[in-house]
Design an enzyme around this catalytic site. Structure first.
Site: not given
Ligand code: GBH
Length: 593
Positions: A283, A496, A553
């Site tokens: 990511e 994922e 998390e």
């Molecule tokens: C995954 O990303 C990660 O790879 C993993 O490590 C993590 O534990 C899992 O998600 C669960 O969160 O908060 O509105 O700014 C998933 C994609 C992209 C989701 C960035 C959270 C932040 C949005 N992520 N996003 S915000």
């Protein structure tokens, strides 16, 4: 085991510690060797620093777990393997029929479909200072940066996977097994995707290799194989070795390319005889968007904040592409993929402006990396017209290097959302770099438009994960879009997916925690959606649930739960949640023999 550790690196100390010293004693000017220096905060020094010094200087004391040796396995009691009572999902049918839910004989996961569970090193390992691991930027973010993590927690201990990957807890309570690998094997899960900590292998990010870390991952991989669990390895899941950030700015510097490739080379050489499934980077949209890193804790840079994510992205593409090509040359039979992330993008209305917003959203998210890697070696048009104002264009040689460097479209595809044009239109936004939506200029919402009722796209996850809603109905269209747009040679994998059950953190009774109905329905409906996509001809080749255990998390600490197992963080006991049985059940019913 002691002196296998690399001893020192030469680095230039900059940032918080050095700058504060200089500025606290000297204000506007200072004398060095008798001469006047205008800017004391620019002082720098070359020091010999060992791993412990790094921790002391940049992180400070860390906690360690009660269990600090690898614990030997014992079986999971069969009483823990009994599934929960079923949940009922369908709405009431119209008409008078009594609904009959039957197995759909036209569905199936193909025989070679790979399915399993996923995690990432910093989120589960703990043992951060053990056996020579050097600090990563996340040790600084959790320990030093005020309010960066919601509950001020750290990954110091996390799920203590570093010692409990085989077994745990048995040493203290003979009636309970708390294992990572054995506990997933006991439910028949055939794949475990984990990440390697770069700063365990290279405590300074580059230079000396830490053999104790190699031995650890060797044993983890061997344990997976012993339990018939296929190990899948991600090289980089956000835990950048601190030294690389503080010497040259991490992913903001082209220097990262050689260092990442050198790290990949060691991982392939030492683990590639047993690991066939590799993911280079997890990511980059997320970790590149973390730049600029919080001021004062890391090496600063003069690159404009708005440009930093894209400078990072450019270096990611070059590093990934070289690591892919190196991996294919060293392990010809392997599957190596780039791990992307995002949600399905639905136009909020049928206006052409909203359609354009959707296209821009694809371009600035998945397309940022997927279009160069799968299609052209270069950025999608809308993104390119932005980055070409400050990034050097890829040379023909670089485009050839980048194009065709992912076997599978590995997508972390948790959710879906609506997109629409900004109020003053896309063109006005593109012309105004201070518009908060700039440069994508695509606005987004998790709710239908008011005229469509204004409902959320689906049930919200925990408020700590405001980006996540159950939107599984859109998954077949999503997977088809990926296949049709980027045409991945080895198919699409959902690497994922998972759900943060709302308010799970506030539940105090273990039996309540273990019953997780929304997460269960998420997995049920998501797997059904994958089955539908496959039946409609989308080449979905695998899926990995996030995650096998509750874990750190990131900036929400331990307050948001994604595990299909509950972890008592005091005792490290693990317990299966109901959703884990839902997940496994889909494959029991639909995986081809
Ligand atoms: C995954 O990303 C990660 O790879 C993993 O490590 C993590 O534990 C899992 O998600 C669960 O969160 O908060 O509105 O700014 C998933 C994609 C992209 C989701 C960035 C959270 C932040 C949005 N992520 N996003 S915000």
């Amino acid at each position: 085991m002691a002196p296998l550790l690399p001893t020192c690196a030469i680095l230039t100390l900059v940032g918080a510690a050095a700058a504060q010293n200089a500025t606290s004693t000297l204000s506007a000017s200072a004398t060095v060797n008798g001469s006047l220096v205008a800017n004391p905060s620019a002082f720098a020094t070359a020091l010999q620093v060992d791993v412990d010094d790094l921790w002391n200087l940049f992180v400070g004391p860390v906690s360690s777990a009660d269990i600090t040796t690898t614990v030997a396995p014992t079986p999971v009691p069969s009483s823990e393997l009994i599934p929960p009572p079923p949940l009922y999902y369908s709405p009431f049918p119209s008409g008078q029929q009594v609904p009959v839910i039957a197995k759909n004989e036209s569905w199936g996961f193909p025989k070679d479909f790979w399915w399993g569970v996923a995690s990432a090193a910093y989120q589960v390992e703990g043992a951060v200072q053990a056996e020579g691991r050097g600090p990563s930027i996340w040790d600084v973010l959790t320990h030093r940066v005020t309010d960066f993590v919601a509950d001020n927690s750290t990954g110091d201990i996390a799920d203590n996977q570093y010692y409990l990957y085989k077994q745990g807890q048995q040493w203290r309570l003979s009636w309970l097994a708390a294992i990572n690998i054995a506990r997933i094997a006991a439910l028949g899960v055939p794949a475990y995707s984990f990440s390697i900590s770069w700063s365990r292998i290279f405590p300074f990010g580059s230079g000396p290799v830490n053999e104790e870390a190699i031995a650890h991952y060797n044993d983890m991989i061997d344990t997976c194989i012993q339990y018939n669990v296929t190990p899948m390895v991600t090289l980089y899941h956000w835990d950048l070795p601190l030294v690389l950030q503080n010497t040259y700015g991490g992913w903001l510097s082209e220097n990262i390319v050689n260092d990442f490739v050198a790290y990949a080379r060691v991982a392939y050489a030492r683990f590639g005889d047993r690991v066939n499934h590799w993911f280079t980077v997890n990511e980059p949209i997320v970790f590149c968007d973390m730049y600029p890193l919080p001021a004062n804790y890391f090496k600063n840079t003069s690159i404009t904040a708005l440009h930093q994510p894209f400078v990072c992205g450019q270096n990611v593409l070059l590093a990934h592409a070289q690591a892919y090509r190196l991996g294919k040359s060293m392990m010809p039979g392997s599957t190596i993929s780039f791990k992307n992330n995002g949600g399905y993008k639905i136009p909020l209305t049928n206006s052409s402006a909203d359609a354009e917003a959707v296209q821009r959203a694809w371009d600035f998210n998945e397309g940022w990396f997927a279009t160069p890697i799968f299609l052209t070696g270069d950025y999608p048009a809308s993104l390119k017209s932005f980055v070409s104002t400050f990034l050097p264009a890829f040379t023909e040689e670089q485009k050839t290097l980048i194009n065709g460097t992912s076997d599978v479209f590995a997508h972390d595809a948790y959710t879906s959302q609506f997109y629409f044009a900004p109020d003053d239109g896309i063109a006005a936004c593109i012309a105004n770099s201070s518009n908060p939506l700039y440069p994508s200029c695509a606005n987004t919402s998790y709710a239908y438009s008011a005229s469509d009722g204004g409902w959320l796209i689906g049930p919200a996850a925990d408020p700590g994960s405001p980006w996540l809603h159950k939107a599984t109905d859109w998954v077949p269209a999503f997977l088809r879009y990926i296949q049709d747009t980027w045409k991945p040679p080895g198919g699409v994998a959902v690497t994922e997916f998972g759900f943060a059950e709302p308010f799970e953190y506030s539940k105090k009774i273990r039996a309540d925690i273990l019953f997780d109905p929304i997460r269960s329905s998420y997995y049920h409906d998501y797997l059904q959606a994958i089955l539908i996509a496959i039946s409609e001809g989308v080449n979905v080749v695998g899926c990995l649930a996030w995650s096998l255990v509750d874990n750190l998390e990131w900036s929400t600490g331990y307050t948001v739960k994604f595990g299909m197992q509950y972890v008592n963080l005091t005792t490290q006991e693990r317990y299966y949640k109901a959703s884990f049985f839902t997940y496994v059940n889909a494959f029991q019913q639909y995986l081809a023999e």
